[in-house]
Design a protein around this motif. Structure first.
Motif, mmCIF file in Angstrom:
data_model
loop_
_atom_site.group_PDB
_atom_site.id
_atom_site.type_symbol
_atom_site.label_atom_id
_atom_site.label_comp_id
_atom_site.label_asym_id
_atom_site.label_seq_id
_atom_site.Cartn_x
_atom_site.Cartn_y
_atom_site.Cartn_z
ATOM 1 N N VAL A 191 -3.230 7.980 -2.807
ATOM 2 C CA VAL A 191 -2.335 6.853 -2.571
ATOM 3 C C VAL A 191 -2.382 6.435 -1.106
ATOM 4 N N ASN A 192 -2.621 5.151 -0.892
ATOM 5 C CA ASN A 192 -2.547 4.580 0.453
ATOM 6 C C ASN A 192 -1.127 4.057 0.648
ATOM 7 N N PRO A 193 -0.398 4.525 1.654
ATOM 8 C CA PRO A 193 1.010 4.133 1.796
ATOM 9 C C PRO A 193 1.218 2.645 2.049
ATOM 10 N N TYR A 194 0.161 1.921 2.444
ATOM 11 C CA TYR A 194 0.315 0.498 2.766
ATOM 12 C C TYR A 194 -0.289 -0.430 1.706
ATOM 13 N N LEU A 195 -0.865 0.130 0.652
ATOM 14 C CA LEU A 195 -1.524 -0.689 -0.364
ATOM 15 C C LEU A 195 -0.780 -0.572 -1.698
ATOM 16 N N PHE A 196 -0.362 -1.726 -2.220
ATOM 17 C CA PHE A 196 0.368 -1.760 -3.486
ATOM 18 C C PHE A 196 -0.437 -2.566 -4.507
ATOM 19 N N ASN A 197 -1.086 -1.836 -5.419
ATOM 20 C CA ASN A 197 -1.813 -2.484 -6.503
ATOM 21 C C ASN A 197 -0.813 -3.079 -7.497
ATOM 22 N N VAL A 198 -1.215 -4.133 -8.151
ATOM 23 C CA VAL A 198 -0.398 -4.731 -9.212
ATOM 24 C C VAL A 198 -1.131 -4.624 -10.544
#
Length: 428
Positions: A191-198
Motif C-alpha cells: 500500500v502506498n499511503p498517498y495513492l488511492f485506487n478507485v
C-alpha cells in the motif's frame, strides 16, 4: 497597492514580522483570502514608523496571529474559495479518445458539485496537462503541477508506467493521488499511503475472463500482451488463473509498446489456433491486432480489458467490433434501474458529456475525490484528506462499493464482462 498585493499573492506567503530595532515591519502581508482592508489594519499596527511599548507590541502580535492563523498553515492549492487539483493525462496521442470520455465523466460530476456550492464553500479547479501518453512527460508534468502550480492533490492520470513515473514525486512531497485510471497490482500492494485506487485490478479482470471461458468449455486460451508493466501485470493474473484451473496456455505472445510488430503478433496467434485470446494493450494497438486477425480469417473469440471500454474503441473497430468481449469495472452507464446511472446521465446531460463506460469511470473517481474532501472538513489539509479517504468503509456509490483503510487503498473490486453487439453497444 493593489498591484503589489496581486504580485505577492502569486509569488509568496506571508512571512511573519521582522523586527528592526524597536519597530516591527511587515515584509509580506498578502495571502490568498486576505482582503485589502485586513492588510491595511495589520500595516497600521506594525508599520507606524515609531517605537511601540511592550503592551502595544504584544497586542499587535496577537492581532497579527489572529489574522494569519488560518492562512499561515494553509495547504498548497487551498484558498478560502478554491481547491486546486492537478492532472497529467494523454489529452492527445494514442488514447486521446478514451481520455476525452474519462475526463468528461469526471468533469460532469465536479461541475455538479461546484454548481451546488462546492465542497465546504470551495470550488474545485482541475489543472490538466497533456502527457501524450508518455511516462517521461507524465513525470515532468507532475513535477510542474506539484512544485510550480502547487496543487493540493493529483487526480485521475492514465497508464501503469505513467503512474509509476510519478510515485516518487507523490512520496517526496506527500501529495495524494486519487483515481489513477489503471488497475495494476503494483499500485495496490504494498500500500502506498498517498495513492488511492478507485477501479478494480486488471488481474481481477483477466481472472474473471478465464473463469468464464473455462465454464463454457474453452481450454485453449492465449494471451497477447504489451511488454511493459501493464502487460506483465496482466500476464501474472493470467498465469495464476490458468494454473488454478490446471490449464496450459495455448500461447503467450508479447510485443513492444512503442513499435509493435503487428504482422508477427498476428501470425503467432493464428499459428497457435486458440479458442479464445485475451488482448492486453492500449486501444489503438488492440484495434490493430483485432482487425489483423479478422482480416486473416481468424474466428477465435477475442477479449480485452476495461481500459478499452470507450465508445472511441468501438468506433475504431468498425465492423470488427461485434462479438468482442470487454471486461468492465463499473455498472452500465445507461442502466435504467441504477441510481448511479441516473445520477450520471443527469450530470452528463448538463455538461454534454459522453454516456459511456469510460465516462462512468471518471464520474465515479470524481465522486470518491469529493467524498474525501467532504470528510476532510473545512480545515482542509492533505493529512485530513488522506484520513477522510481512509474513513470510507464499504460505501455504496450506486452499485459500486468503495472501501479504504490505512492498510487497503484498493477502492472497488467491481468487475463484469460485456460483449459488443452488432449495434456497437456493450451488452451484459
Amino acid at each position: 497597492m493593489a498591484r503589489m498585493l496581486h504580485r505577492e499573492r502569486q509569488t509568496s506567503r506571508p512571512d511573519c514580522a521582522r523586527r528592526h530595532g524597536e519597530t516591527i515591519i511587515i515584509e509580506r502581508v498578502a495571502r490568498d483570502g486576505l482582503t485589502a482592508e485586513e492588510t491595511g489594519k495589520v500595516r497600521r499596527y506594525f508599520q507606524k514608523g515609531e517605537t511601540m511599548n511592550k503592551r502595544s507590541k504584544i497586542a499587535a502580535a496577537a492581532l497579527f496571529m489572529s489574522f494569519f492563523a488560518g492562512y499561515a498553515l494553509a495547504e498548497n492549492g487551498v484558498t478560502n474559495t478554491t481547491i486546486r487539483i492537478g492532472q497529467t493525462i494523454g489529452i492527445t496521442g494514442q488514447i486521446a479518445g478514451a481520455v476525452k470520455e474519462l475526463n468528461e465523466g469526471a468533469n460532469a460530476y465536479i461541475d455538479s458539485v461546484n454548481r451546488g456550492g462546492g465542497v465546504h464553500g470551495r470550488m474545485i479547479e482541475i489543472v490538466t496537462l497533456d502527457d501524450k501518453f508518455d511516462p517521461a512527460l507524465s513525470a515532468k508534468n507532475a513535477e510542474r503541477l506539484i512544485l510550480e502550480d502547487r496543487v493540493f492533490a493529483m487526480f485521475q492520470n492514465r497508464g501503469t508506467p505513467h503512474t509509476e513515473a510519478i510515485l516518487p514525486l507523490l512520496s517526496s512531497n506527500k501529495v495524494p493521488l486519487v483515481g489513477p485510471s489503471t488497475g495494476a497490482t503494483i499500485l495496490h500492494a504494498p500500500v502506498n499511503p498517498y495513492l488511492f485506487n478507485v477501479r478494480a485490478k486488471y488481474q481481477q479482470e483477466v481472472i474473471k475472463a478465464i473463469e468464464q471461458f473455462s465454464t463454457v468449455g474453452a481450454t485453449r486460451i492465449a494471451l497477447i500482451h504489451v511488454d511493459d508493466s501493464f502487460g506483465r501485470d496482466g500476464l501474472e493474473g493470467f498465469n495464476h488463473a490458468m494454473t488454478e484451473r490446471k490449464l496450459t496456455p495455448a500461447a503467450i505472445i508479447k510485443f513492444d509498446r512503442v513499435k509493435p510488430d503487428f504482422a508477427g503478433v498476428i501470425a503467432a496467434a493464428i499459428a497457435a489456433n486458440p479458442q479464445t485470446a485475451i488482448i492486453i494493450s492500449s486501444a489503438p494497438t488492440a484495434v490493430s491486432i483485432i482487425k489483423g486477425l479478422r482480416e486473416k480469417g481468424s474466428k477465435m473469440q477475442l477479449m480485452t480489458l476495461s481500459n478499452n471500454s470507450s465508445g472511441a474503441f468501438v468506433k475504431n473497430l468498425g465492423p470488427h467490433a461485434a462479438g468482442i468481449i470487454v471486461s468492465q469495472i463499473t455498472p452500465p452507464p445507461n442502466l435504467l434501474t441504477s441510481h448511479l446511472a441516473k445520477e450520471f446521465k443527469s450530470a452528463a446531460k448538463a455538461t454534454g458529456a459522453t454516456v459511456s463506460y469510460s465516462a462512468m469511470e471518471g464520474f465515479i473517481a470524481a465522486k470518491v475525490l469529493v467524498e474525501g474532501l467532504q470528510r476532510a472538513g473545512k480545515n482542509l489539509t492533505r493529512e485530513r484528506f488522506i484520513q477522510g479517504l481512509e474513513s470510507i468503509k464499504s460505501v455504496d456509490v450506486g452499485g459500486v462499493i468503495i472501501s479504504y483503510g490505512p492498510t487497503d487503498h484498493t477502492g472497488s473490486e467491481f468487475v463484469e464482462l460485456t460483449i459488443i453487439g452488432k449495434d456497437g453497444r456493450f451488452r451484459r
